[in-house]
Design a protein around this motif. Sequence first.
Motif, PDB file in Angstrom:
ATOM      1  N   PHE A  13      -1.128   6.309   1.845  1.00 39.26           N
ATOM      2  CA  PHE A  13      -2.185   5.640   2.918  1.00 39.26           C
ATOM      3  C   PHE A  13      -3.680   6.192   3.331  1.00 39.26           C
ATOM      4  O   PHE A  13      -4.709   6.002   3.087  1.00 39.26           O
ATOM      5  N   GLU A  14      -3.983   7.706   3.236  1.00 42.94           N
ATOM      6  CA  GLU A  14      -4.701   8.576   3.955  1.00 42.94           C
ATOM      7  C   GLU A  14      -5.951   8.455   2.685  1.00 42.94           C
ATOM      8  O   GLU A  14      -7.076   8.482   2.744  1.00 42.94           O
ATOM      9  N   LEU A  15      -5.129   8.086   1.018  1.00 43.74           N
ATOM     10  CA  LEU A  15      -5.740   8.410  -0.256  1.00 43.74           C
ATOM     11  C   LEU A  15      -6.715   6.690   0.075  1.00 43.74           C
ATOM     12  O   LEU A  15      -7.965   6.908  -0.197  1.00 43.74           O
ATOM     13  N   PHE A  16      -6.084   5.315   0.460  1.00 47.51           N
ATOM     14  CA  PHE A  16      -6.237   4.305   0.562  1.00 47.51           C
ATOM     15  C   PHE A  16      -7.749   4.341   1.291  1.00 47.51           C
ATOM     16  O   PHE A  16      -8.669   4.004   0.785  1.00 47.51           O
ATOM     17  N   SER A  17      -7.493   4.887   2.613  1.00 45.35           N
ATOM     18  CA  SER A  17      -8.335   5.066   3.455  1.00 45.35           C
ATOM     19  C   SER A  17      -9.319   5.512   3.048  1.00 45.35           C
ATOM     20  O   SER A  17     -10.388   5.147   3.643  1.00 45.35           O
ATOM     21  N   PHE A 109      -5.677  -1.449  -2.798  1.00 48.32           N
ATOM     22  CA  PHE A 109      -5.163  -2.086  -2.114  1.00 48.32           C
ATOM     23  C   PHE A 109      -3.911  -2.267  -3.037  1.00 48.32           C
ATOM     24  O   PHE A 109      -2.535  -1.290  -2.753  1.00 48.32           O
ATOM     25  N   GLU A 110      -4.069  -2.467  -4.420  1.00 46.44           N
ATOM     26  CA  GLU A 110      -3.460  -2.978  -5.170  1.00 46.44           C
ATOM     27  C   GLU A 110      -2.432  -1.319  -5.668  1.00 46.44           C
ATOM     28  O   GLU A 110      -0.944  -1.760  -5.987  1.00 46.44           O
ATOM     29  N   GLY A 111      -2.836  -0.789  -6.052  1.00 47.37           N
ATOM     30  CA  GLY A 111      -2.190   0.367  -6.576  1.00 47.37           C
ATOM     31  C   GLY A 111      -1.063   1.562  -4.732  1.00 47.37           C
ATOM     32  O   GLY A 111      -0.619   2.079  -5.417  1.00 47.37           O
ATOM     33  N   PHE A 112      -1.928   0.965  -3.463  1.00 44.57           N
ATOM     34  CA  PHE A 112      -1.400   1.763  -2.759  1.00 44.57           C
ATOM     35  C   PHE A 112       0.240   0.891  -2.702  1.00 44.57           C
ATOM     36  O   PHE A 112       1.222   1.314  -1.995  1.00 44.57           O
ATOM     37  N   LEU A 186      -7.282 -14.534  -1.475  1.00 43.36           N
ATOM     38  CA  LEU A 186      -8.123 -15.437  -1.198  1.00 43.36           C
ATOM     39  C   LEU A 186      -8.929 -14.238  -1.787  1.00 43.36           C
ATOM     40  O   LEU A 186      -9.693 -14.727  -2.489  1.00 43.36           O
ATOM     41  N   ILE A 187      -8.326 -12.682  -1.410  1.00 47.59           N
ATOM     42  CA  ILE A 187      -9.110 -11.868  -2.045  1.00 47.59           C
ATOM     43  C   ILE A 187      -8.738 -11.830  -3.855  1.00 47.59           C
ATOM     44  O   ILE A 187      -9.700 -11.088  -4.512  1.00 47.59           O
ATOM     45  N   GLU A 188      -7.815 -11.565  -3.808  1.00 46.80           N
ATOM     46  CA  GLU A 188      -7.251 -11.818  -5.173  1.00 46.80           C
ATOM     47  C   GLU A 188      -8.271 -12.432  -6.770  1.00 46.80           C
ATOM     48  O   GLU A 188      -8.232 -11.748  -6.874  1.00 46.80           O
ATOM     49  N   LYS A 189      -8.383 -13.171  -5.559  1.00 53.75           N
ATOM     50  CA  LYS A 189      -8.940 -14.773  -6.488  1.00 53.75           C
ATOM     51  C   LYS A 189     -10.396 -14.421  -6.897  1.00 53.75           C
ATOM     52  O   LYS A 189     -10.767 -14.533  -7.720  1.00 53.75           O
ATOM     53  N   LEU A 190     -10.732 -14.053  -5.723  1.00 50.20           N
ATOM     54  CA  LEU A 190     -12.262 -13.616  -5.802  1.00 50.20           C
ATOM     55  C   LEU A 190     -12.957 -12.245  -6.814  1.00 50.20           C
ATOM     56  O   LEU A 190     -13.462 -12.317  -6.855  1.00 50.20           O
ATOM     57  N   ARG A 191     -11.610 -11.136  -6.500  1.00 48.68           N
ATOM     58  CA  ARG A 191     -11.817 -10.435  -7.579  1.00 48.68           C
ATOM     59  C   ARG A 191     -11.621 -10.647  -9.428  1.00 48.68           C
ATOM     60  O   ARG A 191     -11.886 -10.194 -10.073  1.00 48.68           O
ATOM     61  N   TYR A 273      -3.254  -5.063   6.758  1.00 50.79           N
ATOM     62  CA  TYR A 273      -2.323  -4.951   5.693  1.00 50.79           C
ATOM     63  C   TYR A 273      -1.220  -4.014   4.905  1.00 50.79           C
ATOM     64  O   TYR A 273      -0.492  -3.862   5.242  1.00 50.79           O
ATOM     65  N   ALA A 274      -2.390  -2.905   5.203  1.00 49.94           N
ATOM     66  CA  ALA A 274      -1.587  -1.325   4.229  1.00 49.94           C
ATOM     67  C   ALA A 274      -1.104  -0.797   5.227  1.00 49.94           C
ATOM     68  O   ALA A 274       0.068   0.115   5.185  1.00 49.94           O
ATOM     69  N   SER A 275      -1.099  -0.922   6.378  1.00 50.83           N
ATOM     70  CA  SER A 275      -1.162  -0.135   7.597  1.00 50.83           C
ATOM     71  C   SER A 275       0.080  -1.312   7.660  1.00 50.83           C
ATOM     72  O   SER A 275       1.759  -0.446   8.323  1.00 50.83           O
ATOM     73  N   LEU A 276       0.221  -2.410   8.040  1.00 51.58           N
ATOM     74  CA  LEU A 276       1.620  -3.188   8.131  1.00 51.58           C
ATOM     75  C   LEU A 276       3.026  -2.288   6.702  1.00 51.58           C
ATOM     76  O   LEU A 276       4.076  -2.303   7.252  1.00 51.58           O
TER      77      LEU A 276
END
Length: 290
Positions: A13-17, A109-112, A186-191, A273-276
């Motif tokens: 999580f810290e790496l993602f942050s 995020f996907e990696g996390f 939405l983010i996944e589709k935008l990506r 979302y990652a924190s959840l």
Amino acid sequence: MKHQHIKYLQDSFELFSDKIKEISSCKRDTQKIFEARQQALHKQLENRKEGGPFDGISSISNFLYYSPSSGEPAMLGAKKTNVDELVERNSLHQLKMYQWLLAEAYEAFEGFLVTAYAYCGLEGISIWKRPENWNHEASQCIQDYYPSRWRKPYDYLKVFREGSQHFARYEMNSPTGTKYKVVFVLIEKLRHLIVHNGGYCKDVKQLVDKMQAELKGVDIKSVRAYVDSYFILHRGDKLIDLLEGPSENDSLPTVMRAYHDPMNEFLRALVEYASLIRESAALQDREDNL
């Protein structure tokens, strides 16, 4: 011994942050650079209105290449650009930078997410689903808990949803008011549009229809209005718009209206979302051991 790797998910999580902080910082730097350029161009435009031809050429650039057979230099020809075109190009370049930063954030995020799922397997948390013919019993290597078949992030999110009441509860009913499931789709589709279509979308309705497959039970009319707010018409197609601008909340007095910052909103949603996910894994671990 159980929990000897307890810091692994926190480290992930810290790496993602850290990645999100880097992207956020780059976004702010990008904003400052392009806004300064925009101000200079507008000043140049005003000067032209007052004392020179309005459509005068402001930039001439050449592209040099070499003949592959003779090695002789050649030119593609001069590209002439006036101030109006430079103003539009400046905004477009800023937007393209934002788009690729969003794509980077999604991939982080996907990696996390994948690591969080594998961590559940490593720690024996019931969210993790044992694959058929899995032969790594009691393995202390997290790589053994990564699934070999799943490829889409929705597979992992579905398992978290099914395996954690905490995740299922707050994914769409958070006190923050953010519907993380919708935002993430939405983010996944935008990506995908950013990587494969240069950020353009020929048919937003079709895009929403694709989102609907991952949003069963969600009011698709509200989703369509939400998605539409992130596109502008440009050169005949819809273009993903991530630039800052005044809020469209007409219920507030003008002096109280904040600025809409799509990039910041998306980055915040991904971190929350990652924190959840991190919270859900920890809480499910406790429930499994009651």
